[in-house]
Design a protein around this motif. Structure first.
Motif, PDB file in Angstrom:
ATOM      1  N   GLU A 132       0.909  -0.911   0.438  1.00 51.27           N
ATOM      2  CA  GLU A 132      -0.041  -0.222  -0.384  1.00 51.27           C
ATOM      3  C   GLU A 132       1.264   1.139  -0.153  1.00 51.27           C
ATOM      4  OE1 GLU A 132      -4.129   1.007   2.024  1.00 51.27           O
ATOM      5  OE2 GLU A 132      -2.167   0.919   4.282  1.00 51.27           O
ATOM      6  N   VAL A 133       0.764   2.360  -1.050  1.00 53.09           N
ATOM      7  CA  VAL A 133       1.583   3.466  -0.530  1.00 53.09           C
ATOM      8  C   VAL A 133       0.797   4.652  -0.720  1.00 53.09           C
ATOM      9  CG1 VAL A 133       2.542   2.134  -2.284  1.00 53.09           C
ATOM     10  CG2 VAL A 133       0.992   3.346  -3.909  1.00 53.09           C
ATOM     11  N   TYR A 134      -0.230   4.466  -0.450  1.00 53.74           N
ATOM     12  CA  TYR A 134      -1.134   5.831   0.066  1.00 53.74           C
ATOM     13  C   TYR A 134      -3.021   5.246   0.565  1.00 53.74           C
ATOM     14  CZ  TYR A 134      -3.393  10.024  -0.672  1.00 53.74           C
ATOM     15  OH  TYR A 134      -4.330  11.736  -0.091  1.00 53.74           O
ATOM     16  N   ALA A 146       6.491   4.723   1.212  1.00 48.61           N
ATOM     17  CA  ALA A 146       5.355   3.872   1.063  1.00 48.61           C
ATOM     18  C   ALA A 146       5.821   3.363  -0.553  1.00 48.61           C
ATOM     19  CB  ALA A 146       4.586   3.401   1.100  1.00 48.61           C
ATOM     20  N   GLN A 147       6.424   4.367  -1.433  1.00 49.31           N
ATOM     21  CA  GLN A 147       6.228   4.385  -3.078  1.00 49.31           C
ATOM     22  C   GLN A 147       7.654   3.977  -3.205  1.00 49.31           C
ATOM     23  OE1 GLN A 147       5.444   8.280  -3.755  1.00 49.31           O
ATOM     24  NE2 GLN A 147       3.221   7.791  -3.669  1.00 49.31           N
ATOM     25  N   SER A 148       7.950   4.745  -2.193  1.00 50.00           N
ATOM     26  CA  SER A 148      10.006   4.056  -2.606  1.00 50.00           C
ATOM     27  C   SER A 148      10.437   2.472  -2.161  1.00 50.00           C
ATOM     28  CB  SER A 148      10.946   5.018  -1.778  1.00 50.00           C
ATOM     29  OG  SER A 148      12.396   3.908  -1.889  1.00 50.00           O
ATOM     30  N   LEU A 149       9.425   2.006  -1.145  1.00 48.48           N
ATOM     31  CA  LEU A 149       9.914   0.834  -1.061  1.00 48.48           C
ATOM     32  C   LEU A 149       8.950  -0.494  -1.431  1.00 48.48           C
ATOM     33  CD1 LEU A 149       9.009   1.096   2.747  1.00 48.48           C
ATOM     34  CD2 LEU A 149      10.459  -0.262   1.809  1.00 48.48           C
ATOM     35  N   LEU A 155       7.131  -4.634  -5.984  1.00 42.03           N
ATOM     36  CA  LEU A 155       6.384  -5.319  -5.349  1.00 42.03           C
ATOM     37  C   LEU A 155       4.780  -4.310  -6.145  1.00 42.03           C
ATOM     38  CD1 LEU A 155       7.807  -6.308  -2.287  1.00 42.03           C
ATOM     39  CD2 LEU A 155       6.384  -8.013  -4.075  1.00 42.03           C
ATOM     40  N   PRO A 156       4.278  -4.942  -6.665  1.00 45.44           N
ATOM     41  CA  PRO A 156       3.030  -4.485  -7.173  1.00 45.44           C
ATOM     42  C   PRO A 156       2.425  -2.998  -5.929  1.00 45.44           C
ATOM     43  CG  PRO A 156       2.524  -6.470  -8.250  1.00 45.44           C
ATOM     44  CD  PRO A 156       3.913  -6.417  -7.145  1.00 45.44           C
ATOM     45  N   ALA A 157       1.817  -2.004  -6.537  1.00 44.47           N
ATOM     46  CA  ALA A 157       1.078  -0.810  -5.679  1.00 44.47           C
ATOM     47  C   ALA A 157       0.259  -1.073  -5.346  1.00 44.47           C
ATOM     48  CB  ALA A 157       1.903   0.525  -5.990  1.00 44.47           C
ATOM     49  N   PHE A 158      -0.444  -0.249  -4.484  1.00 45.15           N
ATOM     50  CA  PHE A 158      -1.887   0.174  -4.379  1.00 45.15           C
ATOM     51  C   PHE A 158      -2.843   0.839  -3.456  1.00 45.15           C
ATOM     52  CE2 PHE A 158      -1.455  -3.284  -0.728  1.00 45.15           C
ATOM     53  CZ  PHE A 158      -2.424  -2.797   0.084  1.00 45.15           C
TER      54      PHE A 158
END
Length: 254
Positions: A132-134, A146-149, A155-158
């Motif tokens: 999860e990035v947001y 989170a986006q950087s990780l 790994l895909p973001a959600f």
């Protein structure tokens, strides 16, 4: 009902009732993932089925609290075959999720003391299907981290509303470039890394929702809740509960 632009999914909410369903539909959502705290899997499944209809699919999810209360790591699981309790070791939870071939997501990574950090994400990235990035509880630097990780680990973001308050449902969503009608469809899309786009509302109203959700953290982590969940020992998802038949005694931490 899935639109021509894909399937709009709010991938993590904590609340569910008729009003939440109507709000989700008004916000144009097609799928809602319902993963309340401290609720056993069969109950979540029944509630999700009750509130699903032709316009909105409610998918059951389970946010597992691993580790002790002071150092808990949350893991969001979909497509379970059997219930998994809270307050077991992270290793024990991940081993059980692998055994069940469940869909595994990392909500709010590296956030306060309730998340998988970089070390855990690196160790279990072969099990994790998305980061999860947001979400509205995040502050801006939490989202950037989170986006950087997600980028570093490949790994895909959600994104999700992570709504603990009904008014936040549909503030954030992930649109998958696929027609997702069932819980199995969503699990497959997450595991396959199906193309997706992340969206959130903006403006004063969204900033207000973010503030309300972040403020709600104080209640969520209050001593009263600690006393009710940990010290009582009788919550439905406590590993010592009779419903688990002692299966997790070797990995329980409370």
């Amino acid at each position: 009902m899935t639109g021509s632009d894909g399937t709009r999914v709010d991938l993590h909410v904590k609340v569910l009732d008729g009003g939440v369903v109507e709000r989700a539909k008004a916000r144009g959502l097609d799928v809602l993932v319902y993963a309340p705290h401290f609720t056993r899997w069969p109950t979540i499944e029944r509630q999700a089925e009750t509130f699903s209809d032709d316009e909105l699919t409610v998918v059951p999810g389970r946010e597992i609290f691993t580790g002790p209360w002071h150092d808990r790591r949350h893991v969001l699981a979909l497509d379970l075959d059997a219930p998994i309790p809270d307050f077991i070791t992270l290793d024990g939870a991940m081993a059980e999720l692998r055994r069940q071939d469940a869909t595994v997501l990392a909500p709010h990574p590296a956030f306060l003391s309730v998340s998988l950090g970089r070390e855990q994400l690196l160790e279990y990235r072969h099990v994790i299907d998305g980061i999860e990035v947001y979400n509205p509880k995040h502050l801006p630097w939490h989202n950037r981290r989170a986006q950087s990780l997600a980028s570093e680990l490949g790994l895909p973001a959600f994104a999700s509303s992570y709504a603990h308050l009904p008014g936040t449902v549909g503030e954030v969503w992930t649109t998958f470039e696929a027609n997702l009608r069932t819980a199995s469809d969503l699990a497959e899309a997450l595991e396959d890394g199906t193309r997706r786009r992340l969206f959130h509302r903006s403006g004063y109203s969204h900033r207000t929702r973010k503030l309300l959700e972040f403020s709600h953290l104080g209640y969520e982590n209050a001593w009263k809740k600690f006393d009710r969940i940990v010290l009582s020992g009788m919550e439905a998802t406590h590993p010592g509960h009779v419903a688990y038949g002692g299966r997790f005694d070797d990995v329980r931490v409370v």
